[in-house]
Design a protein around this motif. Sequence first.
Motif, mmCIF file in Angstrom:
data_model
loop_
_atom_site.group_PDB
_atom_site.id
_atom_site.type_symbol
_atom_site.label_atom_id
_atom_site.label_comp_id
_atom_site.label_asym_id
_atom_site.label_seq_id
_atom_site.Cartn_x
_atom_site.Cartn_y
_atom_site.Cartn_z
ATOM 1 N N ASN A 33 58.496 5.348 -28.577
ATOM 2 C CA ASN A 33 59.371 4.320 -28.024
ATOM 3 C C ASN A 33 59.914 3.430 -29.146
ATOM 4 O O ASN A 33 59.158 2.975 -30.005
ATOM 5 C CB ASN A 33 58.561 3.459 -27.042
ATOM 6 C CG ASN A 33 59.337 2.257 -26.556
ATOM 7 O OD1 ASN A 33 60.526 2.349 -26.257
ATOM 8 N ND2 ASN A 33 58.669 1.112 -26.488
ATOM 9 N N THR A 34 61.222 3.173 -29.114
ATOM 10 C CA THR A 34 61.801 2.247 -30.091
ATOM 11 C C THR A 34 62.440 1.037 -29.406
ATOM 12 O O THR A 34 63.078 0.218 -30.076
ATOM 13 C CB THR A 34 62.851 2.947 -30.982
ATOM 14 O OG1 THR A 34 63.897 3.458 -30.144
ATOM 15 C CG2 THR A 34 62.236 4.087 -31.770
ATOM 16 N N PRO A 47 57.284 -1.556 -33.873
ATOM 17 C CA PRO A 47 55.863 -1.724 -33.577
ATOM 18 C C PRO A 47 55.188 -0.469 -33.005
ATOM 19 O O PRO A 47 54.055 -0.157 -33.389
ATOM 20 C CB PRO A 47 55.843 -2.863 -32.558
ATOM 21 C CG PRO A 47 57.130 -3.593 -32.760
ATOM 22 C CD PRO A 47 58.113 -2.556 -33.185
ATOM 23 N N ASP A 48 55.870 0.221 -32.095
ATOM 24 C CA ASP A 48 55.205 1.368 -31.468
ATOM 25 C C ASP A 48 55.072 2.543 -32.429
ATOM 26 O O ASP A 48 54.015 3.186 -32.510
ATOM 27 C CB ASP A 48 55.939 1.783 -30.186
ATOM 28 C CG ASP A 48 55.621 0.843 -29.013
ATOM 29 O OD1 ASP A 48 54.784 -0.071 -29.200
ATOM 30 O OD2 ASP A 48 56.191 1.023 -27.931
ATOM 31 N N LEU A 129 55.935 12.878 -35.622
ATOM 32 C CA LEU A 129 56.314 11.638 -34.931
ATOM 33 C C LEU A 129 57.824 11.451 -35.033
ATOM 34 O O LEU A 129 58.364 11.328 -36.135
ATOM 35 C CB LEU A 129 55.584 10.449 -35.551
ATOM 36 C CG LEU A 129 55.940 9.051 -35.025
ATOM 37 C CD1 LEU A 129 55.631 8.908 -33.541
ATOM 38 C CD2 LEU A 129 55.209 7.972 -35.838
ATOM 39 N N ILE A 130 58.492 11.458 -33.870
ATOM 40 C CA ILE A 130 59.954 11.305 -33.847
ATOM 41 C C ILE A 130 60.306 10.108 -32.960
ATOM 42 O O ILE A 130 59.827 10.029 -31.826
ATOM 43 C CB ILE A 130 60.677 12.546 -33.256
ATOM 44 C CG1 ILE A 130 60.059 13.856 -33.739
ATOM 45 C CG2 ILE A 130 62.159 12.514 -33.569
ATOM 46 C CD1 ILE A 130 60.743 15.100 -33.145
ATOM 47 N N PRO A 131 61.141 9.202 -33.458
ATOM 48 C CA PRO A 131 61.610 8.144 -32.550
ATOM 49 C C PRO A 131 62.462 8.760 -31.449
ATOM 50 O O PRO A 131 63.113 9.784 -31.670
ATOM 51 C CB PRO A 131 62.452 7.239 -33.460
ATOM 52 C CG PRO A 131 62.791 8.054 -34.661
ATOM 53 C CD PRO A 131 61.760 9.133 -34.798
ATOM 54 N N MET A 132 62.446 8.141 -30.278
ATOM 55 C CA MET A 132 63.207 8.698 -29.149
ATOM 56 C C MET A 132 64.690 8.836 -29.478
ATOM 57 O O MET A 132 65.355 9.741 -29.005
ATOM 58 C CB MET A 132 63.019 7.821 -27.907
ATOM 59 C CG MET A 132 63.590 6.414 -28.076
ATOM 60 S SD MET A 132 63.116 5.321 -26.723
ATOM 61 C CE MET A 132 64.340 4.002 -26.974
ATOM 62 N N THR A 133 65.190 7.930 -30.325
ATOM 63 C CA THR A 133 66.607 7.940 -30.686
ATOM 64 C C THR A 133 66.784 7.323 -32.062
ATOM 65 O O THR A 133 65.951 6.527 -32.501
ATOM 66 C CB THR A 133 67.449 7.150 -29.648
ATOM 67 O OG1 THR A 133 68.832 7.195 -30.021
ATOM 68 C CG2 THR A 133 67.010 5.691 -29.553
ATOM 69 N N VAL A 204 58.146 -0.283 -20.029
ATOM 70 C CA VAL A 204 58.768 -0.601 -21.317
ATOM 71 C C VAL A 204 58.404 0.380 -22.433
ATOM 72 O O VAL A 204 58.936 0.266 -23.532
ATOM 73 C CB VAL A 204 58.450 -2.043 -21.757
ATOM 74 C CG1 VAL A 204 59.041 -3.038 -20.767
ATOM 75 C CG2 VAL A 204 56.958 -2.266 -21.900
ATOM 76 N N SER A 205 57.506 1.330 -22.174
ATOM 77 C CA SER A 205 57.259 2.376 -23.177
ATOM 78 C C SER A 205 57.803 3.707 -22.663
ATOM 79 O O SER A 205 58.850 4.169 -23.108
ATOM 80 C CB SER A 205 55.769 2.487 -23.499
ATOM 81 O OG SER A 205 55.305 1.317 -24.134
#
Length: 342
Positions: A33-34, A47-48, A129-133, A204-205
């Motif tokens: 989650n970003t 943070p996440d 680990l990949i950010p959602m976007t 929110v996540s």
Amino acid sequence: MRIVALAGGIGGARFLRGLQAAAPEAEITVIGNTGDDISLFGLRVCPDLDTVMYTLGGGINEEQGWGRTGETFAVKEELGAYGVGPDWFGLGDRDFATHIVRTQMLAAGYPLSAVTAALCDRWKPGVRLIPMTDDQVETHVVVDEPERGRRAIHFQEWWVRMRASVPAESISAVGAADASPAPGVLAAIEAADVVLLPPSNPVVSIGTILAVPGIRAAVAAKTVVGVSPIIGGAPVRGMADACLTAIGVETGARAVAEHYGPGLLDGWLVDEADAGVRAEGIEVRSRPLLMSDPDATAAIAAAALDLARELAARDRPGGTAGPDGTADTGGPDGTGDTGDTA
Ligand code: GDP
Ligand code: CA
């Protein structure tokens, strides 16, 4: 086995550590989650992503669940001496270095996904680990304070500064509708044998990750098993109830399963305290769900994988639910066997 997990911060990261113990051979991709990301002191803070990276990389402050181990706060004190805030968001000296590297790389033109991969070169979290976007998405919360009136504030201001003490009238992932999944996100989901929803915040996540166009549909096409973050009608830690209330969802294991819905979720683990919970179209199992220590957490992850395997086998034409199967009247596609009912 290829596993994709959608993850927020602490709840997600702790579950992932259990998952690694339960499935050491698995290839795990984490979609982070970003929406909680924030710019502070000119630095981009995620943070996440950092909580997952530090937790799996051995750098986390275990007691706190976020931030670095062995942390000091000289920079924060110096900023305070200049009267420069905010002082409510705890950034330690070691942590600052991560945000400096990230901000430098972003300024040089690298997308967040590449920056995250570079940071992980150091931490070696053992997952991809990949950010959602790579696009900017920020979770905003509308609050109405007597002195200040109604306004939208950054999620972190509501969550960290206010400790969610003012009710949220609404929560929105600003920018999500126009965002695209980061490179590799959809491909990882498509290649996955199972998608897991750890006990992260459903609003929110996980909710924010699913709000990025394309992700929800890709996930829904897979066998999906979630772990309830709500036990006995309350969050285990944190203030997820305040988020659920804001979107009109009751704080309960069943309500959260129904909020995800049978179109997304195939299986749902609830705590033994919620053993009676049922949700239409979703296979519900009860287990001890407190991530109290590494073994307990690994057992939760193993149970999620077992349920996923069972449900995947049931969905395959001619598949069976396995020896201890609890197949009922059949899955959504009618391929379920009639088996022993638990
Ligand atoms: P995030 O959403 O992953 O950033 O993590 P949070 O730390 O904010 O926690 C998200 C959710 O995880 C909260 O709703 C907690 O109730 C839940 N949670 C925390 N610890 C546990 C646990 O030991 N077991 C279960 N089932 N849920 C937990
Ligand atoms: Ca599905």
